[in-house]
Design an enzyme around this catalytic site. Structure first.
Site, mmCIF file in Angstrom:
data_model
loop_
_atom_site.group_PDB
_atom_site.id
_atom_site.type_symbol
_atom_site.label_atom_id
_atom_site.label_comp_id
_atom_site.label_asym_id
_atom_site.label_seq_id
_atom_site.Cartn_x
_atom_site.Cartn_y
_atom_site.Cartn_z
ATOM 1 N N GLU A 131 4.245 -10.892 4.172
ATOM 2 C CA GLU A 131 4.349 -11.785 3.096
ATOM 3 C C GLU A 131 2.766 -12.008 2.680
ATOM 4 O O GLU A 131 2.295 -13.519 3.288
ATOM 5 C CB GLU A 131 5.118 -13.054 3.459
ATOM 6 N N GLU A 179 12.869 -7.159 5.444
ATOM 7 C CA GLU A 179 13.276 -8.153 6.111
ATOM 8 C C GLU A 179 14.753 -8.526 5.026
ATOM 9 O O GLU A 179 14.304 -8.973 3.468
ATOM 10 C CB GLU A 179 12.526 -9.534 5.508
HETATM 11 C C1 BGP Z 1 9.891 -14.800 6.954
HETATM 12 C C2 BGP Z 1 9.173 -14.475 8.208
HETATM 13 C C3 BGP Z 1 9.593 -14.297 9.048
HETATM 14 C C4 BGP Z 1 11.028 -14.377 9.219
HETATM 15 C C5 BGP Z 1 11.396 -14.776 7.958
HETATM 16 C C6 BGP Z 1 13.011 -15.861 8.266
HETATM 17 O O1 BGP Z 1 8.990 -15.275 6.083
HETATM 18 O O2 BGP Z 1 8.269 -13.266 7.664
HETATM 19 O O3 BGP Z 1 8.369 -13.876 10.217
HETATM 20 O O4 BGP Z 1 10.830 -15.632 9.936
HETATM 21 O O5 BGP Z 1 10.919 -15.145 7.324
HETATM 22 O O6 BGP Z 1 12.021 -17.034 7.900
HETATM 23 P P1 BGP Z 1 12.284 -18.160 9.087
HETATM 24 O O7 BGP Z 1 11.927 -17.362 10.829
HETATM 25 O O8 BGP Z 1 11.762 -18.974 9.381
HETATM 26 O O9 BGP Z 1 13.983 -18.387 9.185
#
Ligand code: BGP
Length: 480
Positions: free
Chosen positions: A179, A373
């Site tokens: 990201e 993701e």
């Molecule tokens: C993205 C990241 C991840 C992950 C995901 C979910 O931004 O790449 O590392 O954690 O989001 O977010 P969160 O963990 O805040 O629910």
């Protein structure tokens, strides 16, 4: 069949959110270790509050996380049982170079990931490796100021050369920065930035971003030189922006918000800064530290594919629309979309938005895409055996995979694979909670770090197994 035969189904994790073992195997301290659970987390990850060491007032969930450092064999075996074709994981930079600027890498760290990759191949799982998923050795922050400093490019170059050489033949798919647009929203996490009083924060962020872009292009170059089989991708926090209404100022606002997220990917895919971004810098009076040769590097070493994360769409609203409600609990600003339901953390659920995002990215870049993701962070309630009936997660994922299928089958988007986020429960990046779970596998651990760490497959485990076995054709809810 809509998905290609070699479609890479799998799951994704990040070192700092699952490994733990923060001081084992010679690993050095990193920014991600010192971000605590609780109300200080947000000012810390955004670089507004300086917090570079542990103290006894906070709880630091990444220290132990879900202890994958010691349990990766058990976990990868479970991924194998689900039929994963790929497993996306990240390298903790400070396991390889504990301080970041050493002459020689740490053998124990290198061996650790080699063992993981070998374990993956035992089950026919192709590793997909994020070189940097929000982590930066603390020494590079304290000593050099993080990615604001051009020297980081050289340290990163060294890191990737070591990785591509050591793991040649074991790893083929690489992502340079997780990201990358997160620099703009969580700059301590994205680039190790802590702002000084009165500092021009925009200038610092764009400078750090420029350095990461150069580092990414150099990594692409080196990856291809070391092994022409290597496939290197960029990675964006995706999601289409919708205008709040058809009022032209709302539409314009959405276009601008979208461009702000795209500009980094524009550089990684097209090899040059887009005009709208250059003009914006001019207006802000910011001059990027572009050195002789930088433009050539960016142009010559563009990525092979475009990967992104998708959780929800966002809504932009112009100043003329007041009294608009905003969504809570999100690093990204978004007005509330009255047509969508939200998750327990206020993330708006929008499967069609996923298809829209896939189409936007494919129309813009005409490069193969990779969804790395996607998933639903939710509270799970296990029974006395640790078993979770997570129909809500299955519903979320089934509707998103169906939308992804439409993008491929009906719209002709070229898609390499799909890795769901947090295939095993792990620490949330945004909040530091364990309670916000994404996994097919339940991990017995709570927000405060109590629990046996026992792994138990949830109902969604068998569902995802069936999705993979049918190459995305069978999304039906399984019987109990
Ligand atoms: C993205 C990241 C991840 C992950 C995901 C979910 O931004 O790449 O590392 O954690 O989001 O977010 P969160 O963990 O805040 O629910």
């Amino acid at each position: 069949m809509s998905f290609r035969e070699d479609f890479l189904w799998g799951g994704a994790t990040a070192a700092n959110q699952c490994e733990g073992g923060y001081n084992e195997g010679g690993r050095g301290l990193a920014n991600v270790d010192v971000v605590p659970l609780g109300k200080d987390r947000f000012p810390i990850i955004t670089g507004q509050m300086k917090h570079l060491d542990f103290d006894d007032k906070h709880f630091y969930p990444a220290k132990e996380a879900i202890d994958m450092y010691h349990r990766f064999k058990e976990d990868i075996k479970l991924f194998g049982e689900m039929g994963f074709k790929t497993y996306r994981l990240s390298i903790a930079w400070s396991r390889i170079f504990p301080k970041g600027d050493e002459a020689e890498p740490n053998e124990e760290g290198l061996q650790f990931y080699e063992d993981i990759f070998n374990e993956c191949h035992k089950y026919g799982i192709e590793p997909l490796v994020t070189i940097t998923h929000f982590d930066c050795p603390m020494h590079l922050i304290k000593e050099y100021g993080g990615w604001k400093n051009r020297k980081l490019v050289g340290f990163y170059e060294k890191l990737v050369r070591v990785l591509f050489t050591r793991y040649k033949g074991l790893v083929r798919y690489w992502l340079t920065f997780n990201e990358i647009n997160m620099i703009l929203h969580a700059p301590f996490m994205g680039a190790g930035l802590v702002f000084e009083e009165g500092e021009d924060q925009d200038s610092a962020k764009y400078t750090a971003a420029h350095h990461e872009l150069i580092a990414s292009a150099l990594a692409t170059k080196i990856a291809h030189e070391i092994d022409p089989e290597n496939m290197v991708g960029c990675m964006m926090a995706g999601a289409a922006y919708y205008p709040y209404s058809c009022r032209p100022t709302d539409v314009w606002e959405a276009l601008e918000a979208q461009r702000e997220e795209y500009y980094l990917i524009d550089v990684q895919v097209r090899g040059e800064y887009p005009n709208y971004f250059k003009k914006q810098l001019e207006r802000k009076g910011i001059k990027l530290p572009i050195l002789t040769g930088d433009e050539e590097i960016l142009k010559a070493h563009t990525v092979d594919f475009v990967s992104f994360s998708y959780y929800s769409t966002r809504v932009s609203v112009s100043a003329e629309n007041d009294e608009v409600e905003f969504t809570g609990g999100n690093i990204f600003d978004s007005a509330k979309n009255p047509y969508l339901e939200s998750s327990e953390w206020g993330w708006q659920i929008d499967p069609l938005g996923f298809r829209i995002t896939l189409n936007n990215l494919y129309d813009r870049y005409q490069k193969p895409l990779f969804v790395v993701e996607n998933g639903l962070g939710a509270v799970d309630t296990p029974d006395e055996n640790g078993y979770v009936v997570d129909d809500y997660r299955i519903d979320y994922m089934a509707s998103h995979i169906a939308a992804m299928k439409d993008a491929v089958e009906i719209d002709g988007v070229d898609l390499l694979g799909y890795t769901s986020w947090g295939c095993i429960d792990l620490v949330s990046a945004g909040t530091g909670e364990m309670k916000k779970r994404y996994g097919f596998i339940y991990v017995d651990r709570n927000n405060e770090g109590n629990g046996t760490l026992k792994r138990t497959p949830k109902k969604s485990f068998n569902w995802y197994k069936q999705v993979i076995a049918s190459n995305g054709e069978n999304l039906e809810m399984p019987a109990e």
